[in-house]
Design a protein around this motif. Structure first.
Motif, PDB file in Angstrom:
ATOM      1  N   ARG A 344       1.191  -7.329  -3.526  1.00 37.64           N
ATOM      2  CA  ARG A 344       2.057  -6.610  -4.571  1.00 37.64           C
ATOM      3  C   ARG A 344       1.333  -5.956  -5.624  1.00 37.64           C
ATOM      4  NH1 ARG A 344       5.452 -10.530  -9.005  1.00 37.64           N
ATOM      5  NH2 ARG A 344       6.068  -8.524 -10.175  1.00 37.64           N
ATOM      6  N   PHE A 345       0.207  -6.634  -6.173  1.00 37.77           N
ATOM      7  CA  PHE A 345      -0.735  -5.747  -7.350  1.00 37.77           C
ATOM      8  C   PHE A 345      -1.610  -4.956  -6.890  1.00 37.77           C
ATOM      9  CE2 PHE A 345       0.794 -10.067  -8.950  1.00 37.77           C
ATOM     10  CZ  PHE A 345       1.333  -9.559 -10.089  1.00 37.77           C
ATOM     11  N   ALA A 346      -2.212  -5.361  -5.675  1.00 40.14           N
ATOM     12  CA  ALA A 346      -3.210  -4.449  -5.144  1.00 40.14           C
ATOM     13  C   ALA A 346      -2.734  -3.206  -4.229  1.00 40.14           C
ATOM     14  CB  ALA A 346      -4.320  -5.099  -4.644  1.00 40.14           C
ATOM     15  N   GLU A 347      -2.522  -3.529  -2.934  1.00 37.19           N
ATOM     16  CA  GLU A 347      -2.170  -2.653  -1.850  1.00 37.19           C
ATOM     17  C   GLU A 347      -0.791  -1.956  -2.352  1.00 37.19           C
ATOM     18  OE1 GLU A 347      -3.927  -1.933   0.669  1.00 37.19           O
ATOM     19  OE2 GLU A 347      -5.405  -3.690   0.468  1.00 37.19           O
ATOM     20  N   ALA A 348       0.173  -2.626  -2.767  1.00 32.62           N
ATOM     21  CA  ALA A 348       1.586  -2.042  -3.029  1.00 32.62           C
ATOM     22  C   ALA A 348       1.331  -1.140  -4.196  1.00 32.62           C
ATOM     23  CB  ALA A 348       2.505  -3.131  -2.786  1.00 32.62           C
ATOM     24  N   GLY A 349       0.563  -1.660  -5.126  1.00 34.08           N
ATOM     25  CA  GLY A 349       0.545  -0.722  -6.521  1.00 34.08           C
ATOM     26  C   GLY A 349      -0.164   0.331  -6.124  1.00 34.08           C
ATOM     27  N   PHE A 350      -1.313   0.613  -5.270  1.00 36.16           N
ATOM     28  CA  PHE A 350      -2.097   1.637  -4.860  1.00 36.16           C
ATOM     29  C   PHE A 350      -1.160   2.634  -3.886  1.00 36.16           C
ATOM     30  CE2 PHE A 350      -4.896   3.890  -2.011  1.00 36.16           C
ATOM     31  CZ  PHE A 350      -5.562   4.738  -3.160  1.00 36.16           C
TER      32      PHE A 350
END
Length: 359
Positions: A344-350
């Motif tokens: 949620r924070f890393a992949e999806a945010g990017f």
């Protein structure tokens, strides 16, 4: 040997450099037959078996030969487990959820609605408890499994009309199978189990209203865009479907240690290559389909919400009555929860930012 230890310490190139090839030259030549659950025309998904067999031959100096046979040549697509159990073939390349009818637990080794995406699935299998738990389950079928590739998240199929609300699902005949069929029925649709080679004709004649397969590259080859104009997404029932190399346990146990190590290394290579091919080829295929008149649509939120609710209810019901499912799904669900927090924070945010840019 401990899983991953051989690959970590040597890697594919290191297999030869470490002296494995000279050691196997003293071995007698072994010939296996690998039955694929897929037609040869689908070069991405079928091609993983070819990649695997070539790697085995190269690493063994030609002493371990595996012939690859397409769906129906030796074994029908949905009969791979039976053929392995009775020793008709030594190994198979297949999608575990094809055997949902034997036990729904098979699907956990492949994909379930609202399950893991492809990277999460790889992580659960290779670094989590997935491989260990699935092997315990497959032992009941005289099978040992190795990772065999992943298509990545799939599309939601071809529809004769656009789905604009949950109400539009009522009574629609949708070619799908396994868990997706169960959930679709619970939404009021009518799931149809039709072999891949018969989908086009069923859509063309109106025998079914919609059908799903994989994604743009494979779907274009099969011509579905010619008989159904609307292309839905996302395929929530297959966020990261993993294929497996299934091997007859007796045949595997008879191999020398060097050949077992090669199987591990070759399976990981084949899995990596298969997903890379899909990720590289799907974008151009999707552009071509849209340019040719295909109309993309996103499944409506009320449909996705209802499908999610019915999926979770189905899994809870299975946990109450199927001990194998309960044991493996419990671990799977915990891994999904923690992994989604990270993504949620890393992949999806990017991804969310990048996909809004005009590059």
């Amino acid at each position: 040997m401990e899983r991953r230890s051989f690959v970590r310490s040597a890697g594919l190139a290191g297999v030869l450099a470490a002296g494995v090839a000279p050691a196997v030259h003293a071995q007698a030549t072994i010939r296996w037959r690998l039955s694929s659950a897929f037609p040869k025309a689908l070069d991405t998904i079928y091609g993983a078996a070819d990649t695997f067999a070539k790697s085995i031959s190269d690493m063994s100096g030609g002493k371990f030969q595996i012939s690859v046979h397409p769906n129906g040549e030796l074994v029908g697509g949905f009969n791979q487990v039976d053929a392995l159990q009775n020793g008709t073939v030594e190994m198979s390349h297949t999608a575990p959820y094809y055997y949902f009818g034997k036990d729904p637990t098979f699907a956990l080794g492949c994909a379930i609605p609202f399950g893991l995406n492809s990277r999460q699935m790889s992580a659960w299998m290779v670094e989590g408890n997935g491989l260990k738990l699935m092997r315990e389950f497959y032992a009941n079928y005289n099978i040992i499994n190795f990772v065999g590739g992943n298509t990545g998240a799939q599309m939601g199929g071809w529809w004769r009309k656009e789905i604009k609300s949950l109400a539009d699902i009522k009574g629609l005949k949708f070619r799908t199978g396994g868990f997706s069929g169960v959930i679709f029925n619970r939404l009021g649709g009518v799931a149809q189990s039709i072999p891949g080679g018969e989908i086009y004709q069923a859509l063309e004649k109106g025998t079914i209203d919609a059908a799903e397969w994989v994604g743009p590259y494979d779907d274009e080859k099969l011509g579905f865009n010619k008989v159904a104009p609307f292309y839905g997404y996302p395929g929530f029932w297959e966020g990261g479907p993993q294929l497996d190399f299934y091997i007859n346990t007796k045949a595997y146990n008879a191999l020398p240690a060097e050949y077992k190590a090669m199987i591990e290394a070759a399976s990981l290579e084949a899995a990596t290559v298969m997903q890379a091919r899909y990720d590289a080829r799907n974008p151009a295929a999707l552009k071509k389909l849209v340019a040719g008149g295909t109309k993309l649509f996103r499944f409506p939120k009320d449909m996705l919400d209802a499908a999610f609710k019915e999926s979770m209810a189905t899994y809870a019901e299975l946990s109450d009555k199927n001990p194998a499912w309960k044991k493996i799904y419990g671990d799977y669900a915990n891994f999904r929860r923690d992994s989604n927090l990270w993504f949620r924070f890393a992949e999806a945010g990017f991804d969310d930012f990048m996909q809004q840019q005009k590059l």
